[in-house]
Each structure stands twice: as structure tokens, then as C-alpha cells.
Design a protein around this motif. Structure first.
Motif, PDB file in Angstrom:
ATOM      1  N   LEU A 199       8.830  -1.251  -5.612  1.00  0.00           N
ATOM      2  CA  LEU A 199       8.380  -1.697  -6.931  1.00  0.00           C
ATOM      3  C   LEU A 199       9.482  -1.635  -7.987  1.00  0.00           C
ATOM      4  O   LEU A 199       9.332  -2.186  -9.081  1.00  0.00           O
ATOM      5  N   GLY A 200      10.571  -0.965  -7.688  1.00  0.00           N
ATOM      6  CA  GLY A 200      11.600  -0.683  -8.670  1.00  0.00           C
ATOM      7  C   GLY A 200      12.196  -1.882  -9.384  1.00  0.00           C
ATOM      8  O   GLY A 200      12.367  -1.851 -10.605  1.00  0.00           O
ATOM      9  N   PRO A 201      12.537  -2.966  -8.681  1.00  0.00           N
ATOM     10  CA  PRO A 201      13.183  -4.084  -9.373  1.00  0.00           C
ATOM     11  C   PRO A 201      12.345  -4.693 -10.490  1.00  0.00           C
ATOM     12  O   PRO A 201      12.892  -5.337 -11.383  1.00  0.00           O
ATOM     13  N   VAL A 202      11.034  -4.502 -10.449  1.00  0.00           N
ATOM     14  CA  VAL A 202      10.162  -5.092 -11.461  1.00  0.00           C
ATOM     15  C   VAL A 202       9.671  -4.043 -12.448  1.00  0.00           C
ATOM     16  O   VAL A 202       9.757  -4.221 -13.667  1.00  0.00           O
ATOM     17  N   MET A 203       9.161  -2.931 -11.931  1.00  0.00           N
ATOM     18  CA  MET A 203       8.505  -1.950 -12.803  1.00  0.00           C
ATOM     19  C   MET A 203       9.485  -1.113 -13.613  1.00  0.00           C
ATOM     20  O   MET A 203       9.156  -0.666 -14.704  1.00  0.00           O
ATOM     21  N   GLY A 204      10.687  -0.869 -13.089  1.00  0.00           N
ATOM     22  CA  GLY A 204      11.663  -0.091 -13.837  1.00  0.00           C
ATOM     23  C   GLY A 204      11.625   1.388 -13.503  1.00  0.00           C
ATOM     24  O   GLY A 204      10.636   1.908 -13.001  1.00  0.00           O
ATOM     25  N   GLU A 205      12.718   2.076 -13.817  1.00  0.00           N
ATOM     26  CA  GLU A 205      12.911   3.457 -13.384  1.00  0.00           C
ATOM     27  C   GLU A 205      11.945   4.446 -14.024  1.00  0.00           C
ATOM     28  O   GLU A 205      11.730   5.540 -13.507  1.00  0.00           O
ATOM     29  N   HIS A 206      11.338   4.108 -15.177  1.00  0.00           N
ATOM     30  CA  HIS A 206      10.454   5.038 -15.869  1.00  0.00           C
ATOM     31  C   HIS A 206       8.994   4.905 -15.457  1.00  0.00           C
ATOM     32  O   HIS A 206       8.156   5.680 -15.911  1.00  0.00           O
ATOM     33  N   SER A 207       8.674   3.929 -14.618  1.00  0.00           N
ATOM     34  CA  SER A 207       7.286   3.700 -14.238  1.00  0.00           C
ATOM     35  C   SER A 207       6.647   4.957 -13.669  1.00  0.00           C
ATOM     36  O   SER A 207       7.267   5.700 -12.898  1.00  0.00           O
ATOM     37  N   VAL A 208       5.387   5.181 -14.034  1.00  0.00           N
ATOM     38  CA  VAL A 208       4.665   6.342 -13.508  1.00  0.00           C
ATOM     39  C   VAL A 208       4.543   6.276 -11.990  1.00  0.00           C
ATOM     40  O   VAL A 208       4.372   7.304 -11.329  1.00  0.00           O
ATOM     41  N   LEU A 209       4.663   5.088 -11.423  1.00  0.00           N
ATOM     42  CA  LEU A 209       4.598   4.939  -9.965  1.00  0.00           C
ATOM     43  C   LEU A 209       5.926   5.231  -9.277  1.00  0.00           C
ATOM     44  O   LEU A 209       5.976   5.383  -8.058  1.00  0.00           O
ATOM     45  N   LEU A 210       7.008   5.330 -10.065  1.00  0.00           N
ATOM     46  CA  LEU A 210       8.339   5.463  -9.473  1.00  0.00           C
ATOM     47  C   LEU A 210       9.032   6.772  -9.819  1.00  0.00           C
ATOM     48  O   LEU A 210      10.169   6.992  -9.423  1.00  0.00           O
ATOM     49  N   PRO A 269      -1.560  -1.976   1.116  1.00  0.00           N
ATOM     50  CA  PRO A 269      -1.625  -1.492   2.507  1.00  0.00           C
ATOM     51  C   PRO A 269      -1.710   0.012   2.673  1.00  0.00           C
ATOM     52  O   PRO A 269      -2.315   0.501   3.625  1.00  0.00           O
ATOM     53  N   GLY A 270      -1.074   0.794   1.773  1.00  0.00           N
ATOM     54  CA  GLY A 270      -1.051   2.233   2.017  1.00  0.00           C
ATOM     55  C   GLY A 270      -0.618   3.019   0.802  1.00  0.00           C
ATOM     56  O   GLY A 270      -0.082   2.469  -0.166  1.00  0.00           O
ATOM     57  N   ALA A 271      -0.861   4.320   0.855  1.00  0.00           N
ATOM     58  CA  ALA A 271      -0.376   5.268  -0.153  1.00  0.00           C
ATOM     59  C   ALA A 271       0.751   6.055   0.498  1.00  0.00           C
ATOM     60  O   ALA A 271       0.555   6.674   1.549  1.00  0.00           O
ATOM     61  N   VAL A 272       1.929   6.059  -0.113  1.00  0.00           N
ATOM     62  CA  VAL A 272       3.127   6.541   0.577  1.00  0.00           C
ATOM     63  C   VAL A 272       3.761   7.736  -0.129  1.00  0.00           C
ATOM     64  O   VAL A 272       3.623   7.917  -1.344  1.00  0.00           O
ATOM     65  N   GLU A 286     -17.206   9.377   3.373  1.00  0.00           N
ATOM     66  CA  GLU A 286     -16.630  10.716   3.407  1.00  0.00           C
ATOM     67  C   GLU A 286     -15.304  10.767   2.648  1.00  0.00           C
ATOM     68  O   GLU A 286     -14.626   9.738   2.506  1.00  0.00           O
ATOM     69  N   PRO A 287     -14.918  11.957   2.179  1.00  0.00           N
ATOM     70  CA  PRO A 287     -13.623  12.085   1.490  1.00  0.00           C
ATOM     71  C   PRO A 287     -12.466  11.635   2.385  1.00  0.00           C
ATOM     72  O   PRO A 287     -12.508  11.778   3.608  1.00  0.00           O
ATOM     73  N   ASN A 288     -11.444  11.074   1.735  1.00  0.00           N
ATOM     74  CA  ASN A 288     -10.208  10.664   2.405  1.00  0.00           C
ATOM     75  C   ASN A 288     -10.411   9.539   3.421  1.00  0.00           C
ATOM     76  O   ASN A 288      -9.633   9.388   4.358  1.00  0.00           O
ATOM     77  N   THR A 289     -11.469   8.748   3.203  1.00  0.00           N
ATOM     78  CA  THR A 289     -11.670   7.562   4.037  1.00  0.00           C
ATOM     79  C   THR A 289     -11.638   6.281   3.202  1.00  0.00           C
ATOM     80  O   THR A 289     -11.514   5.192   3.763  1.00  0.00           O
ATOM     81  N   TRP A 290     -11.764   6.392   1.879  1.00  0.00           N
ATOM     82  CA  TRP A 290     -11.688   5.237   0.970  1.00  0.00           C
ATOM     83  C   TRP A 290     -10.548   5.487   0.004  1.00  0.00           C
ATOM     84  O   TRP A 290     -10.590   6.423  -0.794  1.00  0.00           O
ATOM     85  N   LEU A 291      -9.473   4.655   0.086  1.00  0.00           N
ATOM     86  CA  LEU A 291      -8.200   5.042  -0.528  1.00  0.00           C
ATOM     87  C   LEU A 291      -7.574   4.009  -1.455  1.00  0.00           C
ATOM     88  O   LEU A 291      -6.359   4.059  -1.680  1.00  0.00           O
ATOM     89  N   PRO A 292      -8.300   3.053  -2.042  1.00  0.00           N
ATOM     90  CA  PRO A 292      -7.612   2.021  -2.826  1.00  0.00           C
ATOM     91  C   PRO A 292      -6.775   2.559  -3.978  1.00  0.00           C
ATOM     92  O   PRO A 292      -5.796   1.917  -4.381  1.00  0.00           O
ATOM     93  N   PHE A 293      -7.166   3.722  -4.502  1.00  0.00           N
ATOM     94  CA  PHE A 293      -6.450   4.279  -5.647  1.00  0.00           C
ATOM     95  C   PHE A 293      -5.599   5.497  -5.270  1.00  0.00           C
ATOM     96  O   PHE A 293      -5.182   6.261  -6.139  1.00  0.00           O
ATOM     97  N   ARG A 311      -1.383  11.957  -7.424  1.00  0.00           N
ATOM     98  CA  ARG A 311      -0.890  10.599  -7.632  1.00  0.00           C
ATOM     99  C   ARG A 311      -2.023   9.572  -7.679  1.00  0.00           C
ATOM    100  O   ARG A 311      -1.760   8.373  -7.674  1.00  0.00           O
ATOM    101  N   ARG A 312      -3.268  10.029  -7.746  1.00  0.00           N
ATOM    102  CA  ARG A 312      -4.361   9.062  -7.805  1.00  0.00           C
ATOM    103  C   ARG A 312      -4.186   8.160  -9.019  1.00  0.00           C
ATOM    104  O   ARG A 312      -3.838   8.606 -10.110  1.00  0.00           O
ATOM    105  N   CYS A 313      -4.442   6.874  -8.839  1.00  0.00           N
ATOM    106  CA  CYS A 313      -4.189   5.880  -9.873  1.00  0.00           C
ATOM    107  C   CYS A 313      -4.905   6.220 -11.175  1.00  0.00           C
ATOM    108  O   CYS A 313      -6.122   6.422 -11.191  1.00  0.00           O
ATOM    109  N   LEU A 314      -4.142   6.247 -12.271  1.00  0.00           N
ATOM    110  CA  LEU A 314      -4.717   6.522 -13.581  1.00  0.00           C
ATOM    111  C   LEU A 314      -5.696   5.440 -14.013  1.00  0.00           C
ATOM    112  O   LEU A 314      -6.624   5.704 -14.778  1.00  0.00           O
ATOM    113  N   GLY A 315      -5.491   4.230 -13.538  1.00  0.00           N
ATOM    114  CA  GLY A 315      -6.342   3.122 -13.959  1.00  0.00           C
ATOM    115  C   GLY A 315      -7.550   2.891 -13.075  1.00  0.00           C
ATOM    116  O   GLY A 315      -8.214   1.860 -13.217  1.00  0.00           O
TER     117      GLY A 315
END
Length: 433
Positions: free
Chosen positions: A79-90, A312-315, A366-373, A378-382
């Protein structure tokens, strides 16, 4: 002790990268059947060694792991080339904790309630443009709507001229193919099209965003504004954390664009397609919309996100040698909690291939079976914003129209930038109720 890496395909690394980017659902499904619940792939230039997990107990290990030894920011380098070094995801560790702390107030319950009315207004305006008995290209319309939500609710751009200037530039950021996106990490390609054009477009976006940030800082009514950017400009000013700089604000705004625009549009498109293909479920969803039952409408969106994962995944990137899922993995390994495999596992879901939103209302998930966020720190703030927006949009559509699939079932999805969207754009025929 077991070998350094779990088993994986002997294919050349560049072939694995191409398959992961273009045919990842098929590729990962084949690998799990061949190698079991834990296997390794190679996807340079992003991650040379990726260990893929999908069992809930293994995912729990990762989500509960020490953020000092499991870096999500490093692992999200795609995601770095677009979001930038300060992104909460990076970012990771202290820098990530600071950014998350400053961003959280803009997405708490009170803030979400404040955004809801404007989201409903924008959704109603979009749906009012549709013609009864016409075919709607769902993905295109949901992309237009979620972009308008980002511009108004997140960026706070109210001037029609500014929105008209910014919207096409932002659209070009997300309308990028997977292999094109891969090349953004290679500086040598910036001299050639389409990468040269992409970076020129990104510079134009930055110019407009910095202009908007400067104007907003000077706005006399800043304290009364409720959009996300205005809220972010005010956080940290009176606390122990320094406020966000212009560069940090730019990176967080682009992050919110990519994390909250294309992903929500794709999830809504899949949800509407599935409703159009399942009349009984659509009837129940209409009744939920009529009764203002947001939980049931959220369940429709959640089930669409389960059956058709957009990401595809949470890394995580390991900073030290670490034992995960019974394997001792060296520092530098990327661990991927596969959303695709977890969501489609018959061990996690009864009738895993069926579209059945009620499973999210009946306590089956069950917990840890539905992971979109994602999960853990690191769970998505949005996440709350996305579900609120999705429920509001579904309600506005269902109250006005009955839906019928215009085409046959899409042949899976196609990858655009890093998201999976419906092949054929999920076209549907709308009939006035």
C-alpha cells in the motif's frame, strides 16, 4: 523442531505472484487442498516468504500477538506507494499507536451517529436517479456513491466545484489493475505509462488535498464542522500527543479513501447481487429495511463480505524468530491470516457456500472466523463506519426497489488494485415497489 517454512508450491516466485494477484481465491484453495491448513507462498516484490493460515486458533495467535514482534505496517508495504509512510495501515508500534489514538475519536459511536443522516441523504439522492425497470450497473453506482460519501463525510468537501475537480482524480487511484499496481513499487517504471500517468495523477490529488487542508485549518467555523477531516484537525491540540501534520493528514485521508471507498462499494455490490439472486432473503431484507432493523441489514452485508471477501488476508511481518501455528519462522517472514480460506471453510461455517445472512443473527459465527476488518490492535478503525454506511445504503435501495439479477451468476470476481470486485459489475434490474 519442524522445518523453517511450511510446504508450498515449487512454482517460480514470479508465477506465484501472478497467481496470487490475479487468481488468488482459486490459487489459495488449491494450495490448502494440496498442503493443508498451513502453507507457504512467495509473492515478490511484496513479501518473499508468506505463511498462510486459516484455522481460528492460528488466527487468534496472530491477532493476540505482540505488536513489537508482529508488524502489520511492514507487511502492508503493497500500500505504500499510494497511502504514504504515515498511513495508520503502514506504521507500527509507537507511531501506529499515536496515529490510532488520534484517529479513533472520529470513528466512535457518537461520531457515527452524526454521520448517518448525511450518508442517508447521499444514498437517497443516488437511488432517486435510478429509473424503474432499468438495468443498474451496481458496481459503478456503488463506487460513485461511496466516493461521494468519502468526499462529503470524510474529506468534508462541500463546494460542488471542488468535488468535481477531485472526484475523477480519486477514481483513477482505485481503478488500477493488480499487475499495474504491482509496478508502482518499482521506481524504474515511473518513466513509462501507465505508471507515469498514475504518479502524475497522485501528485494532482496531493495538490488538491493540501489545498483543502490549508483552507480547512483557516476556516472560522472549524469547531462546528463534523466531517472526519475537520475532527482530525482538532485532535491532539489540547492533549499530550502532538496534532497531525499536513503530511500525516494527507496520508490518513488517502488511507480512508482506499480503505473505505472501493472496499465498501464492492461489498455493497456483492450484497445487492446476492439479494437479487435470492428472492426470499431479499424479502426478509426489505422487511428489515421497512422496520428500520439495522442489525438485520448489517447481517446481509456481513454475509456478502463472508462469501465474497474483498481483501485476501490480514498480514503481519515477523521482526524476530517466532513460533506461529506450531512452526518456528525466521524474522522477515510474513504471516497471512487468509480471509478467503477462513470465510469459506466448512469447519468454520455450516453450508459455507450458501448466502444465509441469518447466521450472523443466530450466534453461529465463532470468533476469528469472520475477518474483513482484521483483528487485535490492528482491527480496522472504520469497521463501524463501513457497516453503518452499508446498512443505510441497503435500506434506501430496498425501500424503493425490488431487485433481479440481470446476468447469470458472476464467475467469481476480478482483482482491481488490491480488492476483489464482481466480474461483470453485478448488473441488476430494478423494479419500483
Amino acid at each position: 523442531m519442524s522445518q523453517t517454512y511450511p510446504p508450498g508450491p515449487p512454482l517460480p516466485a514470479f508465477v506465484q505472484t501472478a497467481l496470487y494477484l490475479r487468481k488468488r481465491s482459486l490459487f489459495l484453495g488449491v494450495l490448502r487442498r494440496r498442503y493443508g491448513d498451513v502453507f507457504a507462498v512467495r509473492v515478490p516484490p511484496f513479501n518473499d516468504h508468506v505463511v498462510v493460515l486459516s484455522r481460528p486458533e492460528h488466527i487468534r495467535e496472530v491477532f493476540a500477538g505482540d505488536p513489537r514482534t508482529m508488524h502489520a505496517g511492514e507487511a502492508n508495504n503493497i500500500l505504500g506507494p499510494v497511502m504514504g509512510e504515515h498511513s495508520v495501515l503502514l506504521t507500527d508500534e509507537a507511531e501506529h499507536a499515536r496515529a490510532r489514538k488520534l484517529l479513533m475519536p472520529a470513528f466512535n459511536g457518537a461520531a457515527l451517529r452524526g454521520y448517518r443522516e448525511l450518508v442517508a441523504e447521499l444514498a437517497a439522492t443516488e437511488v432517486a436517479r435510478w429509473q424503474p425497470n432499468s438495468t443498474v450497473v451496481t458496481l459503478d453506482r456503488m463506487n460513485a456513491l461511496t466516493l461521494e460519501v468519502i468526499l462529503r463525510v470524510v474529506f468534508g468537501v462541500t463546494d460542488p466545484g471542488a468535488r468535481a475537480e477531485l472526484a475523477p482524480l480519486l477514481r483513477r487511484i482505485v481503478e488500477v489493475g493488480a499487475l499495474h499496481y504491482t509496478g508502482l513499487r518499482l521506481p524504474a517504471l515511473r518513466r513509462f505509462r501507465p505508471w507515469r500517468d498514475f504518479h502524475a495523477n497522485l501528485r494532482a490529488v496531493d495538490t488538491l488535498l493540501y489545498r483543502e487542508i490549508a483552507a480547512r485549518r483557516a476556516a472560522p467555523d472549524l469547531a462546528e464542522r463534523v466531517d472526519v477531516l475537520s475532527r482530525l484537525l482538532q485532535v491532539g491540540a489540547a492533549g499530550e500527543e502532538p496534532p497531525l501534520t499536513d503530511a500525516e493528514l494527507r496520508d490518513q485521508l488517502i488511507t480512508l479513501l482506499l480503505a473505505g471507498h472501493e472496499t465498501t462499494a464492492a461489498a455493497l455490490s456483492w450484497a445487492l447481487y446476492e439479494l437479487s439472486a435470492h428472492p426470499a432473503v431479499q424479502r426478509a431484507a426489505y422487511e428489515a429495511a421497512r422496520d428500520e432493523d439495522d442489525k438485520a441489514l448489517e447481517a446481509v452485508l456481513k454475509e456478502a463480505m463472508r462469501l465474497h471477501p474483498v481483501i485476501p488476508g490480514a498480514v503481519r511481518r515477523l521482526t524476530t524468530d517466532t513460533t506461529v501455528a506450531g512452526w518456528t519462522l525466521p524474522a522477515g517472514t510474513t504471516v497471512s491470516c487468509s480471509i478467503i480460506l477462513a470465510h469459506r471453510s466448512p469447519d468454520n461455517y455450516a453450508d459455507a457456500s450458501e448466502f444465509r445472512p441469518a447466521r450472523f443473527l443466530d450466534g453461529e459465527v465463532e470468533p476469528n472466523t469472520w475477518l474483513p476488518f482484521g483483528g487485535g490492535v490492528r482491527r480496522c478503525l472504520g469497521a463501524g463506519f463501513s457497516l453503518m454506511e452499508g446498512a443505510v445504503v441497503l435500506r434506501e435501495i430496498l425501500l424503493r426497489y425490488a431487485l433481479e439479477a440481470a446476468d447469470g451468476r458472476p464467475d467469481g470476481g476480478r482483482v482491481r488494485n488490491i480488492t476483489t470486485v464482481p466480474r461483470g459489475k453485478a448488473r441488476m434490474v430494478v423494479t419500483a415497489r
